[in-house]
Design a protein around this motif. Structure first.
Motif, PDB file in Angstrom:
ATOM      1  N   PRO B  37       0.799  -1.233   0.000  1.00  0.00           N
ATOM      2  CA  PRO B  37       0.000   0.000   0.000  1.00  0.00           C
ATOM      3  C   PRO B  37       0.829   1.279   0.000  1.00  0.00           C
ATOM      4  O   PRO B  37       0.350   2.313  -0.445  1.00  0.00           O
ATOM      5  N   GLY B  38       2.067   1.204   0.450  1.00  0.00           N
ATOM      6  CA  GLY B  38       2.878   2.422   0.505  1.00  0.00           C
ATOM      7  C   GLY B  38       3.709   2.656  -0.745  1.00  0.00           C
ATOM      8  O   GLY B  38       4.468   3.617  -0.799  1.00  0.00           O
ATOM      9  N   CYS B 230       7.159   7.867  15.738  1.00  0.00           N
ATOM     10  CA  CYS B 230       6.661   6.822  14.838  1.00  0.00           C
ATOM     11  C   CYS B 230       5.948   5.732  15.631  1.00  0.00           C
ATOM     12  O   CYS B 230       6.394   5.353  16.704  1.00  0.00           O
ATOM     13  N   ASN B 231       4.871   5.230  15.053  1.00  0.00           N
ATOM     14  CA  ASN B 231       4.166   4.110  15.666  1.00  0.00           C
ATOM     15  C   ASN B 231       4.915   2.835  15.330  1.00  0.00           C
ATOM     16  O   ASN B 231       5.276   2.605  14.179  1.00  0.00           O
ATOM     17  N   TYR B 248       1.627   0.979  10.917  1.00  0.00           N
ATOM     18  CA  TYR B 248       1.019   2.009  10.061  1.00  0.00           C
ATOM     19  C   TYR B 248       0.280   3.078  10.856  1.00  0.00           C
ATOM     20  O   TYR B 248      -0.564   2.783  11.696  1.00  0.00           O
ATOM     21  N   ASN B 249       0.625   4.307  10.588  1.00  0.00           N
ATOM     22  CA  ASN B 249      -0.152   5.444  11.072  1.00  0.00           C
ATOM     23  C   ASN B 249      -0.047   6.539  10.029  1.00  0.00           C
ATOM     24  O   ASN B 249       1.020   7.094   9.797  1.00  0.00           O
ATOM     25  N   LYS B 250      -1.179   6.808   9.399  1.00  0.00           N
ATOM     26  CA  LYS B 250      -1.199   7.745   8.276  1.00  0.00           C
ATOM     27  C   LYS B 250      -0.674   9.120   8.678  1.00  0.00           C
ATOM     28  O   LYS B 250       0.019   9.786   7.919  1.00  0.00           O
ATOM     29  N   GLU B 251      -1.017   9.544   9.894  1.00  0.00           N
ATOM     30  CA  GLU B 251      -0.703  10.920  10.273  1.00  0.00           C
ATOM     31  C   GLU B 251       0.743  11.108  10.721  1.00  0.00           C
ATOM     32  O   GLU B 251       1.247  12.225  10.710  1.00  0.00           O
ATOM     33  N   TYR B 255       3.998   3.985   6.570  1.00  0.00           N
ATOM     34  CA  TYR B 255       4.363   2.581   6.775  1.00  0.00           C
ATOM     35  C   TYR B 255       5.800   2.419   7.256  1.00  0.00           C
ATOM     36  O   TYR B 255       6.269   1.317   7.425  1.00  0.00           O
ATOM     37  N   TRP B 256       6.522   3.545   7.405  1.00  0.00           N
ATOM     38  CA  TRP B 256       7.974   3.425   7.542  1.00  0.00           C
ATOM     39  C   TRP B 256       8.498   3.927   8.882  1.00  0.00           C
ATOM     40  O   TRP B 256       7.819   4.628   9.611  1.00  0.00           O
ATOM     41  N   MET B 257       9.741   3.604   9.140  1.00  0.00           N
ATOM     42  CA  MET B 257      10.481   4.225  10.237  1.00  0.00           C
ATOM     43  C   MET B 257      11.959   4.225   9.869  1.00  0.00           C
ATOM     44  O   MET B 257      12.374   3.553   8.920  1.00  0.00           O
TER      45      MET B 257
END
Lengths: 160, 513
Positions: B37-38, B230-231, B248-251, B255-257
């Protein structure tokens, strides 16, 4: 350190503007590098081209590795490419390749002892009506027999 | 919003979405490797095929846009056969070395095979041998044989990290993913390629062969590496925390860290922690329980006047903790001298344009909020200039000491004071230099407590207790309560003591990687 000639650099700049994306210009530019680098593309020359074209080196390397027309190793002054596709094979291309390899004492994709010739097997060169055939550098030689092929190569080695 | 029917269920999806997104929305299983998705759509694995009513040929769900009234299924015999053969083609040159592969247990190819495969391969030709254990820099190891050429990692370096190191070289069954001349993949987000690799082709140097993934549990948390917050998912077992992966946290982080954030588990584990409380009396360090040290420290502090006490705080604690500490300082100790200790003044404002920030604290905004609320706060410089005014200092030290390069200097300059109370999660050899009447109180790390962090954009995110690494450690609220002389319900004591992190000696014998 490899560098393109001034004309080569101008050629690359022109190609870069010719297409919608810079990536499309990779093939003609690689060809130019190959011809100016004595028939093969070295890793340094890919690095150089990447800087010149301002494209990631991996993108150029992808194109370079995909196409067999770009030589990964140094080749002799004569690059003999014998077509080994179906029509040519039916008319004796395999035997022809073997004969050339024995006569000049070199294996496939290897330099001959004098370092002048490289022999390769390639896929269809689009000249099935005149099979068997081979391509030496930029010219086609068609309707070959083992003898005529060897004669052509010998003549070319001696500069005719 | 167009409506369509998926596997007999009606669903409404946003216009312009693809069939695979609708499947994800419905939470229906659909096989896929290359779609992420990313990332952009590649459509190369051909596994997400679906049957669309009225369409004679199967279509790939990832690259087919939804139209009003579509009737789609992916459970017909036709689709199942296509997926089976798709899988068979992927397995032609895949070594199937799952028992020695580090990805086993979280490998999409393995899951797929267990679900749809479980047959003997029908390929009679020998497998193409490719390069194994290719060293791709500091964090990533590449095994080209296991690669199924989904190109996720290539698209990641092109689109997300924008560093373009990876490419697919050669062609046909000789195709190999790699970097030009095996150059190291040393971008700051490189381990994301390991996360998105559906097979064991890219593995993390830090994590590989440390633990089988089925021995790990995971729980969501927040990365404390910087103020982005980051989550993450924390992977742990009874031996400690083994790795951190993005969640994943859109805000916040998508999808990354970053790679740096993945190292935060290192200061959480026992190895780098302060295991027992310590205090110095008559030139001798005494070791005892954390709560005893807290009580002693509280008694000692109450012997000073309010204006003789300074408090130095880092943004490494939760909002609740910071609030209780500042409240204690202002209302109980009567000291309005609360100072903010920043990790590095020079690159405090740095931002790399994606996720990494120079402010290496998860809760700077939260701390600023608390300081504002009590109308206190100052910089370290101010404290340094008037240090002689104070007799005692309370330091809420950093949990992640590796980003506080000045910790040694701070200890040096504070040791002249009569009394130092230092809250810390991590051990540091410089603490030995502190003079008499110093109290070191072991604190919990972010994975051991409940609370809230406020990130750089002002978003307050919850952290929940993931696991207990040190049952003895306290959080700031508990410490403050003990310092006030209250007793504490320490039901945490019943929790089982964690084992010491075991070393996998066999991984050392396998060679340099």
């Amino acid at each position: 350190m490899f560098k393109l000639s001034d004309e080569g650099v101008a050629y690359v700049k022109k190609e870069l503007e010719r297409y919608e994306t810079k990536r499309s210009a990779i093939i003609p530019c690689l060809y130019r590098v190959q011809s100016e680098n004595g028939g093969w593309v070295s890793p340094e020359s890919i690095n150089y081209l990447s800087e010149l074209m301002d494209l990631p080196v991996a993108w150029i390397n992808e194109v370079f590795h995909f196409y067999t027309m770009f030589n990964k190793e140094p080749v002799g002054k004569l690059h003999v490419q014998v077509c080994n596709n179906i029509t040519c094979c039916m008319l004796g291309a395999r035997e022809l390749t073997e004969h050339i390899s024995k006569t000049f004492e070199m294996g496939i994709d290897e330099l001959s002892k004098d370092g002048k010739i490289t022999l390769s097997k390639v896929e269809c060169l689009g000249s099935c009506d005149t099979a068997p055939m081979m391509q030496i550098n930029d010219s086609y030689h068609e309707n070959l027999t083992p003898e005529s092929a060897v004669k052509i190569i010998k003549d070319m080695v001696h500069g005719n | 919003m167009p409506k369509l029917t998926l596997n007999g269920k009606e669903i409404e999806v946003p216009a312009g979405s693809t069939i695979i997104e609708a499947y994800k929305q419905l939470d229906e299983p659909i096989a896929h490797y290359c779609w992420h998705p990313g990332l952009s759509i590649a459509g190369v694995c051909r596994l997400c095929v679906v049957e669309i009513e009225g369409n004679p040929r199967l279509q790939i769900a990832c690259n087919t846009q939804i139209q009003e009234g579509m009737v789609v299924n992916n459970n017909s015999e036709k689709v199942k056969t296509a997926v089976k053969w798709g899988l068979d083609f992927h397995l032609i040159n895949h070594p199937l070395d799952c028992p020695i592969c580090d990805q086993a247990g979280e490998c999409e190819l393995q899951n797929q095979y267990m679900e749809f495969g479980k047959y003997d391969p029908e390929m009679a030709e020998p497998k193409v041998k490719k390069r194994k254990v290719v060293d791709l820099g500091e964090r990533v190891v590449l095994d080209t044989e296991r690669c199924i050429l989904c190109s996720r990692c290539v698209r990641f370096t092109n689109e997300v990290s924008k560093t373009n190191e990876l490419g697919i070289f050669n062609r046909g069954d000789r195709s190999e993913v790699g970097t030009f001349e095996d150059k190291p993949l040393n971008n700051k987000y490189s381990v994301n390629t390991v996360d998105i690799c559906p097979v064991g082709a890219l593995t993390s140097k830090d994590f590989r062969f440390k633990q089988r993934v089925w021995y790990l549990k995971n729980k969501p948390s927040i990365c404390t590496g910087c103020s982005t917050g980051c989550n993450v998912n924390v992977y742990y077992n009874e031996e400690g925390v083994f790795r951190v992966k993005p969640h994943y946290n859109k805000e916040v982080n998508g999808y990354w860290m970053c790679d740096e954030g993945r190292d935060i588990y290192k200061h959480i584990n026992r190895k780098s922690r302060m295991l027992r409380g310590r205090y110095k009396q008559n030139g001798v360090w005494c070791t005892t329980q954390a709560l005893e040290v807290a009580k002693k420290a509280g008694q000692k502090l109450s012997s000073f006047k309010g204006e003789e006490i300074a408090v130095l705080v880092t943004g490494q604690y939760t909002n609740e903790e910071l609030n209780s500490l500042v409240d204690y300082s202002v209302n109980k100790l009567g000291s309005k001298s609360v100072f903010h200790w920043k990790n590095n003044e020079n690159n405090w404002q740095d931002f790399d344009g994606h996720l990494i920030r120079g402010d290496k604290n998860p809760n700077t905004k939260g701390l600023q909020g608390v300081l504002q609320k009590y109308a206190v706060g100052g910089e370290w410089k101010e404290l340094e200039n008037q240090l002689s005014k104070f007799k005692a200092v309370v330091v809420a030290g950093p949990e992640n000491q590796s980003v506080y390069f000045d910790i040694k200097e701070k200890i040096e300059s504070l040791k002249s004071l009569e009394c130092v109370v230092w809250f810390t999660a991590g051990e540091n050899s410089n603490f030995e230099k502190l003079s008499d009447n110093s109290y070191l109180i072991p604190q919990k790390t972010s994975v051991e407590k409940n609370g809230h962090f406020t990130n750089h954009q002002g978003l307050t995110q919850k952290v929940e207790e993931v696991t207990t690494i040190l049952p003895e450690a306290l959080n700031l609220e508990e410490t403050v309560s003990l310092m006030l002389g209250n007793s504490l319900d320490l039901s945490i004591r019943d929790k089982q003591e964690m084992g010491v992190l075991k070393t996998n000696y066999f991984s050392q014998e396998r060679g340099s990687l």
